[in-house]
Each structure stands twice: as structure tokens, then as C-alpha cells.
Design an enzyme around this catalytic site. Structure first.
Site, PDB file in Angstrom:
ATOM      1  N   HIS A  87     -10.347  -3.000  13.536  1.00  0.00           N
ATOM      2  CA  HIS A  87      -9.280  -3.600  12.733  1.00  0.00           C
ATOM      3  C   HIS A  87      -8.791  -4.810  13.525  1.00  0.00           C
ATOM      4  CE1 HIS A  87      -5.127  -3.225  10.592  1.00  0.00           C
ATOM      5  NE2 HIS A  87      -5.890  -4.155  10.064  1.00  0.00           N
ATOM      6  N   ARG A 140       0.832  -1.205   0.000  1.00  0.00           N
ATOM      7  CA  ARG A 140       0.000   0.000   0.000  1.00  0.00           C
ATOM      8  C   ARG A 140       0.872   1.263   0.000  1.00  0.00           C
ATOM      9  NH1 ARG A 140      -2.833   0.321   4.578  1.00  0.00           N
ATOM     10  NH2 ARG A 140      -2.088  -1.615   5.503  1.00  0.00           N
ATOM     11  N   LYS A 186      -8.511  -1.995   1.752  1.00  0.00           N
ATOM     12  CA  LYS A 186      -8.313  -1.096   2.890  1.00  0.00           C
ATOM     13  C   LYS A 186      -9.070   0.220   2.690  1.00  0.00           C
ATOM     14  CE  LYS A 186      -6.599  -3.301   6.023  1.00  0.00           C
ATOM     15  NZ  LYS A 186      -5.461  -3.923   6.624  1.00  0.00           N
ATOM     16  N   THR A 234      -4.417 -12.455  10.825  1.00  0.00           N
ATOM     17  CA  THR A 234      -4.874 -13.501   9.901  1.00  0.00           C
ATOM     18  C   THR A 234      -4.394 -14.869  10.383  1.00  0.00           C
ATOM     19  OG1 THR A 234      -4.711 -11.915   8.099  1.00  0.00           O
ATOM     20  CG2 THR A 234      -4.845 -14.237   7.473  1.00  0.00           C
TER      21      THR A 234
HETATM   22  N1  ADP Z   1       4.085 -16.653  16.261  1.00  0.00           N
HETATM   23  C1  ADP Z   1       3.519 -16.126  15.183  1.00  0.00           C
HETATM   24  N2  ADP Z   1       2.222 -15.750  15.224  1.00  0.00           N
HETATM   25  C2  ADP Z   1       1.653 -15.194  14.124  1.00  0.00           C
HETATM   26  N3  ADP Z   1       2.281 -14.988  12.958  1.00  0.00           N
HETATM   27  C3  ADP Z   1       3.573 -15.348  12.865  1.00  0.00           C
HETATM   28  C4  ADP Z   1       4.242 -15.924  13.968  1.00  0.00           C
HETATM   29  N4  ADP Z   1       5.509 -16.154  13.565  1.00  0.00           N
HETATM   30  C5  ADP Z   1       5.620 -15.752  12.301  1.00  0.00           C
HETATM   31  N5  ADP Z   1       4.454 -15.277  11.852  1.00  0.00           N
HETATM   32  C6  ADP Z   1       4.255 -14.740  10.487  1.00  0.00           C
HETATM   33  O1  ADP Z   1       3.975 -13.353  10.603  1.00  0.00           O
HETATM   34  C7  ADP Z   1       3.028 -12.964   9.614  1.00  0.00           C
HETATM   35  C8  ADP Z   1       1.762 -12.434  10.284  1.00  0.00           C
HETATM   36  O2  ADP Z   1       0.958 -11.874   9.282  1.00  0.00           O
HETATM   37  P1  ADP Z   1      -0.614 -11.791   9.325  1.00  0.00           P
HETATM   38  O3  ADP Z   1      -1.177 -12.905  10.148  1.00  0.00           O
HETATM   39  O4  ADP Z   1      -1.080 -11.654   7.908  1.00  0.00           O
HETATM   40  O5  ADP Z   1      -0.794 -10.404  10.055  1.00  0.00           O
HETATM   41  P2  ADP Z   1      -2.020  -9.399   9.986  1.00  0.00           P
HETATM   42  O6  ADP Z   1      -3.229 -10.178   9.590  1.00  0.00           O
HETATM   43  O7  ADP Z   1      -2.109  -8.864  11.389  1.00  0.00           O
HETATM   44  O8  ADP Z   1      -1.626  -8.350   8.993  1.00  0.00           O
HETATM   45  C9  ADP Z   1       2.731 -14.200   8.786  1.00  0.00           C
HETATM   46  O9  ADP Z   1       3.578 -14.185   7.666  1.00  0.00           O
HETATM   47  C10 ADP Z   1       3.079 -15.355   9.737  1.00  0.00           C
HETATM   48  O10 ADP Z   1       3.458 -16.516   9.047  1.00  0.00           O
HETATM   49  C1  PEP Z   2      -4.337  -4.985   3.191  1.00  0.00           C
HETATM   50  C2  PEP Z   2      -3.237  -4.785   3.851  1.00  0.00           C
HETATM   51  O1  PEP Z   2      -3.195  -4.831   5.204  1.00  0.00           O
HETATM   52  P1  PEP Z   2      -2.863  -6.072   6.141  1.00  0.00           P
HETATM   53  O2  PEP Z   2      -1.385  -6.152   6.163  1.00  0.00           O
HETATM   54  O3  PEP Z   2      -3.443  -5.704   7.475  1.00  0.00           O
HETATM   55  O4  PEP Z   2      -3.463  -7.286   5.542  1.00  0.00           O
HETATM   56  C3  PEP Z   2      -2.019  -4.441   3.153  1.00  0.00           C
HETATM   57  O5  PEP Z   2      -1.072  -4.038   3.820  1.00  0.00           O
HETATM   58  O6  PEP Z   2      -1.980  -4.546   1.955  1.00  0.00           O
END
Ligand code: ADP
Ligand code: PEP
Length: 536
Positions: free
Chosen positions: A351, A187, A332, A374
Site C-alpha cells: 500500500h 468507504r 480497495k 498520491t
Molecule cells: N505537506 C503535505 N504533503 C502531502 N499532502 C498534503 C500536505 N499538506 C496537505 N496535504 C493534503 O493532504 C492530502 C493527502 O492526501 P493523499 O495524497 O491523497 O493521501 P493518500 O494517497 O496517502 O491517501 C491531500 O489533500 C493534500 O493536498
Molecule cells: C480508496 C480510498 O483510499 P485512499 O484514501 O488511500 O485513496 C478511499 O478511502 O476511498
């Protein structure tokens, strides 16, 4: 040289091979490759041909037999107010609504908007063309052309469009659509602008420290016109009509006009998909995105500091995207709209990820991008309500979206099996690297970007809770990236502490995922009404 033997066996013509054949073995002593008895086969084929004649005289006729007309899953019922509306009239109104969305606000005429793929020249447009306005003498070249609308295409149709027309689109070994988002692989928050006008003056946070960078209405209209002109200059545009928010009382109708099949499939996955019946009565959208991401903004325009501009006009309920093809901007951007619209209705927009235990205990996972919403809300032992955006109203919680947007870097079947397995037919895989032959994705490869992503419909997660709603939350978990060990790994907080840390929003920004440590604050809380949290 290989040839078919008299008895139907596959043989080689060299004398050595012929000798080997006579001896009952193939070349180099390997067993001979057996095929059917050709004489018998020929007979069978002969009978087959006469028994089941092809029901077509030409290849075109044969192809036309392949496709059955789509029909809604329930009979078309006339909406009470509209009386006995014919299918043709309904189609005409739908096209008129799309035509109005694409209308230039400065010229009297625009292209003729028709439905269907321009590549299928033999297919006559479903409905006759619709002028934006009554024809006048100030006809422009653009009014002489057609813009074909590809309306709510299915994933299969979007795959075909992407692979045929969008460079960098491929099917991976698990069936996902691999795409490239172009120069921008994340973004562009510094290029985001919000129109400051009577609608937003009092309701939004402006000035020092605010993430809302202002623009005026006139500049928005300049960019809007630029985007609409670009879209109208194309042979075809994609239009998605979809919903946001699984709470039916507070559902929002959104329209996304875009130039790429990638964008259309991404939004198909990320927004709530309408049933054919819901589409029949979709009418005018509550909010429209004009995604002209391949086309830059004009840097001579006021407020523009780069070639990218993502402009939100809450009064007009429109968003314009210029100069970035990163699809996450749309997702977003719509979240920003919900942050504005929902609190006006007394609903808290969050969020956060959200899941529910077998006993109905709902947990919220707050955190900035990359903190694990996620990953942690997709828990095999709990029901997934949503991974990123929710509403909390008197009715409980509801997911705003219809899909998830997972980070793929270092993704593995062992560590995140549900996300790994969701990457299949229908899923958009952004900016990943794959083997050119096997099309197997290498999730550890950062050659294009570290921010590789997968966008999939929420039902691709086996224990998704459908519809994506749940009762009031029981636990709130705050996640933070803490590279420097400032925070203890886990803390249990009371209500006041939770509010304090929520506002502080501590996260270390400069991190690679493997160095992440997670500060998890779990709080058994008693928030039953959203406005309590609104106060913090
Ligand atoms: N202990 C952990 N808990 C959660 N995510 C982790 C952990 N260790 C590494 N990761 C990595 O960190 C990233 C977390 O991203 P995501 O779940 O998409 O975050 P968000 O949804 O908050 O943007 C993923 O790539 C995941 O594989
Ligand atoms: C949609 C986005 O946010 P997030 O990392 O929370 O998924 C992004 O950064 O592209």
C-alpha cells in the site's frame, strides 16, 4: 425590434435608430454591428448547396453517416488454439461469458443478455440472445426480459449515459464528469465481510484485532443472489473487462458488472485498460465484482449489521457490493484480492505510492489513507509509477492500477499542478461542488463531503512512467499523520528501525488536512528481495 437592413446591416426599427444608422453609427452612438453582404451570401449558399449535396435523404440517414464502425487497431488474428474463429463466434463466446457471470445460481433461467444500448431501439442486438441454461418449464418473469450489456464503453459514451440517466452528473468547466456517490461518500470498513472457508482459513488473519470480519459461504451466496437479481432486473448493466498489475507475468483479469456509468468510468480509469486485441482473447475473468450498490442488503441476513455489505469470496473469486455507491470500495476491494493472490506467488503487495528519479532510483511512499501517497508520489521532478498500490517481485516494482485516485479538498493549481491539470475530460470528479452556470469547481467547498475525489488515468499525469514498472526500490519513505507532535518531522532510519515503525503504523486519525503534519522517514535501504520485507 431588430431586423436585417437592405445592405445586410443589422439595424433597429425605431426612428431614432434609423437616424443613427443613416449617420453611420448604431444605437446610443455605438458602432453598427456589421454582417456579411446578404445578397452575396445568399448566392454563395445557393452554390454551396448544389456543389455539395447532402449524402442522405433523411435525418436518420444523416446521423448514420456520422459514426464510423470501430475497428481494432490491428487485424483480428485468430488465436493459435482457437483456430479460425470468426468475429461472430468470438462475439457469441464473449456474450456467453458475460451471461454466465450474470447467471442466477438458484433459478434455471434468467434474462436474455444482449449487447448494446436499449435506448437505441433501431439497432438490432449485435448477437442473438443467450439463455443462462437450456430453457425449461420453470420459466420465470425475469427470463422473459432482456438485459442489455454496455460492454467496455468509452469515456465519451459513459459521459452520455451518466448525463442522460444519472441524477447529479454534470460536465465541469475543465471537462471532467462530476458525479455524486449517494449517501455514502467514503468507504465503509465495518460493513466489509470476508468468507471464511477452507481457502482462507489458514491464509488469512482471523479473530481479535484482525480487520477481516468473517461471513460464511451460504450468506455470501444469499447476498450474491440479491446483487445478481438486482442487476438482472435492470434494462442495462455496464461490464468492464480490464487488468490489474503492469507486470505481464502476474497480470490479473478482472470483470466489473455495475449499474452506473459513473462506476464503469471510474473503473475504466482505475484499472489497466485493455487494448482491442487483448479484449478479443479476454476469455473468463480471474475475478468478478458485482456492484449493486444502489440496492441495500437485507438486514435479516446473518452477519448484516447495516444496509451496506461489501463481501469478498476469495474461493469463488468474487466480490458483491450492496448498499453503497462509493466507487472507492471497488478499487480497495480489488487491492484486498491482490493482497491475497500476490503473496501466494512470492510477491509482496504494497500500500504505497511509487516514483522514480531520472537516474532510475525508485522510491516507495508508505502510509495510511490521507498521509500523502498520491500527493507526494506525483512529483513534477520524478516519474510517477503509481500513487497507491504496487507489487514488488523479483522483477522489481509494478503498479497494480491504471489510474490515480486523488483527494480534491483544497486542491489548487499552485500547490498540486499535475493533479489539478489531470482533472479534464475523462476524469471522474466525485462529490465536488461547482458553480451552477460556469461549472467551475470550488475545491474548498465541503458541502457534500470533505472526501471529494478525482479518479483519472495515470497517463493524465505528464511524467507518468509507462508501462508503470520500475527496478527494485532504493528509498522507502514512511508517511504518518501526526497531529500531536509525537514524532519528529523527519527521521532517517536504519533497516531495523524502519521495520519497527512500519509495523507500528502510527497515524492520528482525527484530523483535518490543514492540521496535518507529516512524519517522513527516509531510509536508504538494501531490500533487493521482497521476502525480506515480508518477514516484518
Ligand atoms: N505537506 C503535505 N504533503 C502531502 N499532502 C498534503 C500536505 N499538506 C496537505 N496535504 C493534503 O493532504 C492530502 C493527502 O492526501 P493523499 O495524497 O491523497 O493521501 P493518500 O494517497 O496517502 O491517501 C491531500 O489533500 C493534500 O493536498
Ligand atoms: C480508496 C480510498 O483510499 P485512499 O484514501 O488511500 O485513496 C478511499 O478511502 O476511498
Amino acid at each position: 425590434m431588430a431586423s436585417g437592413g437592405a445592405n445586410g446591416e443589422f439595424s433597429f426599427s425605431s426612428s431614432t435608430t434609423a437616424a443613427a444608422n443613416r449617420a453611420g453609427s448604431g444605437r446610443n452612438g455605438l458602432p453598427k454591428i456589421q454582417t456579411q453582404d446578404s445578397a452575396k451570401k445568399a448566392e454563395d449558399l445557393c452554390y454551396d448547396d448544389s456543389a455539395t449535396p447532402v449524402k442522405a435523404q433523411t435525418l436518420d440517414e444523416l446521423h448514420s453517416l456520422q459514426k464510423k464502425r470501430s475497428t481494432p487497431s490491428t487485424p483480428i488474428t485468430a488465436p493459435a488454439a482457437a483456430g479460425n474463429q470468426s468475429e461472430e463466434e468470438r462475439q457469441r463466446q464473449q456474450l456467453q461469458s458475460i451471461s454466465a457471470s450474470l447467471a442466477s445460481l438458484t433459478r434455471e433461467t434468467g434474462p436474455k443478455v444482449v449487447k448494446g444500448d436499449p435506448a437505441r431501439r433501431s439497432t438490432a442486438p449485435k448477437v442473438g440472445h443467450v439463455e443462462h441454461y437450456a430453457p425449461s418449464i420453470s420459466v420465470t418473469d425475469s427470463s422473459l426480459k432482456f438485459t442489455h450489456v454496455l460492454y467496455n464503453l468509452s469515456p465519451a459514451e459513459l459521459y452520455e449515459q451518466a448525463i442522460k440517466y444519472e441524477k447529479g452528473s454534470f460536465i465541469t468547466s475543465t471537462g471532467a464528469l462530476a458525479t455524486l456517490s449517494g449517501a455514502k461518500t467514503g468507504r465503509s470498513p465495518r460493513d466489509k465481510r470476508v468468507v471464511r472457508d477452507d481457502t482462507t482459513e489458514g491464509d488469512l488473519w482471523w479473530g481479535k484485532g484482525s480487520p477481516n470480519i468473517e461471513m460464511d459461504e451460504h450468506t455470501f451466496m444469499v447476498n450474491r443472489e440479491r446483487a445478481v437479481d438486482y442487476l438482472n432486473s435492470l434494462d442495462k448493466v455496464f461490464v468492464n473487462d480490464q487488468f490489474l498489475n503492469w507486470d505481464p507475468e502476474h497480470r490479473i483479469k478482472v470483470r466489473i458488472v455495475s449499474a452506473r456509468a459513473y462506476h464503469s468510468l471510474f473503473m475504466h480509469n482505475m484499472c489497466i485498460r485493455a487494448t482491442p486485441e487483448e479484449l478479443e482473447n479476454f476469455g473468463t475473468p480471474d475475478f468478478t465484482i458485482y456492484n449493486a450498490g444502489q440496492f441495500p442488503c437485507n438486514r435479516y441476513t446473518h452477519y448484516m449489521t447495516s444496509s451496506t455489505s461489501i463481501d469478498l469470496n476469495l474461493g469463488r473469486r468474487e466480490m458483491v457490493i450492496l448498499g453503497t455507491q462509493y466507487a472507492g470500495e471497488m478499487k480497495k476491494g480489488l487491492f484486498g484480492v491482490m493482497h491475497y493472490l500476490m503473496p501466494l506467488r512470492g510477491i509482496l503487495s504494497l500500500h504505497s505510492g511509487c516514483n522514480m528519479g531520472k537516474d532510475g532510483d525508485v522510491a516507495l511512499f508508505f502510509g495510511l489513507s490521507g498521509t500523502g501517497k498520491t500527493t507526494l508520489s506525483t512529483d513534477h521532478n520524478r516519474y510517477l509509477i503509481g500513487d497507491d498500490e504496487h507489487c514488488w517481485s523479483d522483477n522489481g516494482v509494478s503498479n497494480i492500477e491504471g489510474g490515480c485516485y486523488a483527494k480534491c479538498i483544497d486542491l489548487s493549481a499552485e500547490k498540486e499542478p499535475d493533479i489539478f491539470n489531470a482533472i479534464k475530460f475523462g476524469t471522474v470528479l466525485e462529490n465536488v461542488v461547482f458553480d451552477e452556470h460556469t461549472r467551475q469547481v470550488d475545491y474548498s467547498d465541503k458541502s457534500v463531503t470533505e472526501n471529494t475525489r478525482a479518479a483519472y488515468p495515470i497517463e493524465y499525469i505528464p511524467n507518468a512512467k509507462l508501462p508503470c514498472v520500475g527496478p527494485h526500490p532504493k528509498n522507502v519513505i514512511l508517511l504518518a499523520c501526526d497531529a500531536f507532535g509525537v514524532l519528529p518531522p523527519v527521521s532517517r532510519l536504519n533497516l531495523a528501525q524502519t521495520m519497527y515503525h512500519f509495523i507500528s503504523g502510527y497515524t492520528a486519525l482525527v484530523l483535518l488536512p490543514r492540521f496535518r503534519s507529516f512524519f517522513v522517514v527516509s531510509c536508504s535501504c538494501s531490500f533487493t528481495r521482497p521476502n525480506r520485507l515480508t518477514k516484518c
